[in-house]
Design an enzyme around this catalytic site. Structure first.
Site, PDB file in Angstrom:
ATOM      1  N   LYS A   1       0.946  -0.969   0.051  1.00  6.43           N
ATOM      2  CA  LYS A   1       0.048  -0.020   0.058  1.00  6.43           C
ATOM      3  C   LYS A   1       0.814   1.222   0.063  1.00  6.43           C
ATOM      4  O   LYS A   1       0.499   2.275  -0.515  1.00  6.43           O
ATOM      5  CB  LYS A   1      -0.995   0.033   1.464  1.00  6.43           C
TER       6      LYS A   1
ATOM      7  N   LYS B   1      -4.494 -16.065 -12.521  1.00  8.47           N
ATOM      8  CA  LYS B   1      -5.935 -16.254 -12.262  1.00  8.47           C
ATOM      9  C   LYS B   1      -6.790 -15.247 -12.635  1.00  8.47           C
ATOM     10  O   LYS B   1      -6.294 -14.210 -12.836  1.00  8.47           O
ATOM     11  CB  LYS B   1      -5.673 -16.630 -10.677  1.00  8.47           C
TER      12      LYS B   1
ATOM     13  N   LYS C   1      -9.260  -9.156  -9.976  1.00  8.62           N
ATOM     14  CA  LYS C   1      -9.865  -7.779  -9.809  1.00  8.62           C
ATOM     15  C   LYS C   1      -8.745  -7.121 -10.794  1.00  8.62           C
ATOM     16  O   LYS C   1      -7.838  -6.359 -10.379  1.00  8.62           O
ATOM     17  CB  LYS C   1      -9.913  -7.218  -8.650  1.00  8.62           C
TER      18      LYS C   1
END
Ligand code: TRP
Length: 332
Positions: free
Chosen positions: A113, A195, A198
């Site tokens: 982050k 995979k 998002k």
């Protein structure tokens, strides 16, 4: 025998996709029969990225509606919004006094982050694992169904639980991450690699909210080639992926007939993808339609959330009074 307690949080940002469905959601649905389940929308966690206030209600309704459409039964589990339990931030505050800056700064998700949003490295991001710990311990959960990326957070929850017990007296069991191991199915991305997730480019990911035509368009764009030239040749990964998607939503007869066509070099990927697209549409459509209808039914959404909060607060208020007492906060 009383059932084991399970807690899991669902992110309220982003749309749920097929990977979430076959990963987390299907596990939740299986667990609701055999465990005492608390599933919540992690709306406080979402504040770390400063969402627009006018988006919150819609996000929370959508996540609740999609989970019910996927099979969660709000009469079997406690399904609630995290912010409806003031006991969670209270326990979070208590646990923050036992969490050290150094260990929090080392957490990989925090470091990610910091890299992604260097202009907004707030204390909520730093203490994200402490809030997660409070979510879990408030119900004294022993099992936490999460993906691999969250296992380190659960390890921290075990450490904080142990630290609380050591300082103030035995209160919390040590929670363990939980998944169904072998039954976890891989949902490959449509762009041939990795995979379904998002992703930035929504084209490689099928969302439960996608309209029929969007599903068809995405499936038809899945990566293929001109087909095998030798009988029984090994499949490249992107072709295996198309078969894997077919395994999830088509009948085994259909999948097997394409597999035979592949082995005999007569396969036509255009036809295969058309078939897959239709089966995918038939799979996603009822979930989408149910979710859309639920989401639009505000009275129903409010009733579900209120009912869930009532169930969850019973156990939360019990735990928080025990924690207060052990800490010494009981003055009259
Ligand atoms: N951090 C989790 C995620 O990103 C969501 C979450 C919040 C959670 N609190 C939790 C998961 C408690 C399990 C238990 O997916």
């Amino acid at each position: 025998m009383s059932k084991e307690i399970v807690v899991s949080g669902i992110r309220s940002t982003g749309f749920l996709h097929l990977g979430n469905y076959f990963g987390a959601m299907r596990n939740y649905v299986k667990m609701q029969e055999d465990y005492n389940c608390y599933f919540f929308v992690a709306d406080y966690h979402s504040l770390t990225t400063h969402p627009d206030p006018k988006d919150l209600r819609g996000n929370v309704y959508r996540v609740v509606a999609e989970n019910i459409a996927a099979g969660l039964d709000p009469d079997k589990v406690a399904l609630y919004a995290q912010s409806d339990l003031p006991e969670i931030p209270e326990l979070y505050l208590m646990l923050n006094m036992l969490a050290y800056k150094g260990e929090l700064e080392k957490v990989p998700t925090f470091k990610d982050k910091v890299r992604q949003q260097p202009e907004n490295v707030n204390a909520g991001l730093l203490t994200y694992p402490v809030l997660m710990t409070a979510d879990i311990l408030i119900h004294k959960a022993v099992k936490v169904p999460v993906g691999k990326d969250q296992e380190q957070h659960i390890e921290m929850a075990r450490n904080f639980a142990g630290r609380f017990n050591g300082r103030y007296g035995e209160l919390f069991p040590e929670p363990q991450p939980f998944n169904f191991g072998d039954t976890l199915v891989k949902v490959p991305s449509l762009d041939g690699a990795g995979k379904m997730s998002k992703s930035e480019h929504g084209n490689a990911t099928l969302y439960l909210a996608d309209e029929d035509d969007a599903i068809r368009k995405k499936v038809m764009k899945a990566k293929t080639d001109s087909g095998p030239t030798e009988h029984n040749s090994t499949m490249p990964e992107y072709i295996q992926n198309v078969f894997q998607l077919m395994n999830l939503v088509s009948t085994s007869e259909i999948t097997e007939s394409y597999r035979a066509a592949y082995n005999g070099c007569t396969i036509r990927y255009g036809d295969m993808k058309k078939q897959l697209a239709e089966d995918m549409v038939n799979f996603i459509r009822p979930i989408r339609e149910k979710a859309v209808a639920l989401q639009a039914d505000e009275t129903k959404m409010m009733a579900v959330l209120r009912h869930g909060a009532e169930k969850a607060r019973e156990s939360a208020s019990r735990t928080i009074s025990e924690a207060r007492k052990l800490i010494g906060i009981n003055y009259y």
